[in-house]
Write an enzyme that holds these catalytic residues in place. Sequence first.
Site, short mmCIF file in Angstrom:
data_model
loop_
_atom_site.label_atom_id
_atom_site.label_comp_id
_atom_site.label_asym_id
_atom_site.label_seq_id
_atom_site.Cartn_x
_atom_site.Cartn_y
_atom_site.Cartn_z
N CYS A 74 -97.22 58.24 64.39
CA CYS A 74 -96.64 57.55 63.24
C CYS A 74 -96.61 56.08 63.63
CB CYS A 74 -95.23 58.08 62.99
SG CYS A 74 -94.36 57.21 61.66
N CYS A 184 -101.74 53.68 59.15
CA CYS A 184 -100.71 54.70 58.90
C CYS A 184 -101.40 56.05 59.03
CB CYS A 184 -100.14 54.52 57.48
SG CYS A 184 -99.09 55.88 56.93
N1 DGL Z 1 -97.30 58.36 59.13
C1 DGL Z 1 -96.43 57.22 59.07
C2 DGL Z 1 -97.14 56.01 59.69
O1 DGL Z 1 -98.13 56.20 60.39
C3 DGL Z 1 -95.99 57.11 57.67
C4 DGL Z 1 -95.13 56.00 57.37
C5 DGL Z 1 -93.98 56.24 56.46
O2 DGL Z 1 -93.33 57.27 56.55
O3 DGL Z 1 -93.72 55.33 55.69
O4 DGL Z 1 -96.72 54.89 59.58
#
Ligand code: DGL
Length: 262
Positions: A74, A184
Amino acid sequence: MLSKAPIGFFDSGVGGTSVWKEVVQLLPHENTIYLADSRNAPYGIKSTQEIIELSIKNTEYLLQQGCKLIAVPCNTATTNAIDYLRANYKVPFIGIEPAIKPAALNSDTKKIGILATKGTLSSQLFKTTQEKFTRDIDTVEVTGTGIVELIESGKKDSDEMTQLLVEIINPLLSSGIDYLVLGCSHYPYIKENLQELLPNNVKIIDSGVAVARQTLAILQDSKLLNTSKEIGQHQLYSNANPTVLQELIGNMKNATVESLNF
Ligand code: DGL
């Protein structure tokens, strides 16, 4: 033996499975536990303090399950919380960062786009990485507000998603970029949607394979690689939408998806 212990993963939701898949492909004998904190998604609009608190909660759960290493697929949690996690827990952590370096090195037009959450784009770690690798490169940063929510609700191929992406990528269309960095881990799931909307010469890259290679390197260095010949077992948990999680990973004999209140 500790090497047989699972690798833990956590993300604000289902998106980190795009990275988890790369790890499972490169390291088929590793056991894994994946936490999709979808109840608290998106992390990208939360304060650094909130992101750190959620990251602690997820880490504590994974450590209780005996994880030998924790991957944080993430970008938002990595850029806001990984320093805190590394300073406060003994287990090795693998983070993820936008693939700015390869995009900047390979760009012919010397212009690259970066699509990420507000939380990632405004973090100090992102700014440091960007300054380091884009001295002679122009960057066009766009915030993907709303994309995570649609993927979390199973609408990655909806008309709603197309409309949202048309608006979001507008600043990129005549910018002259030849690379778009997906900052992301949810966004690889909309790579094809983006490719259809962007000029043909724009290459879209993410960091999944890099995280998998880094995981292998750290496991080897810390003598934690699972040398078993058996295929790994995977437990994935969602605290909000296990159906979407199951859809994204598909049917795997050695993986179970369950609802869990964490
Ligand atoms: N998968 C997360 C990232 O890579 C998602 C971000 C979020 O929850 O806003 O930033």
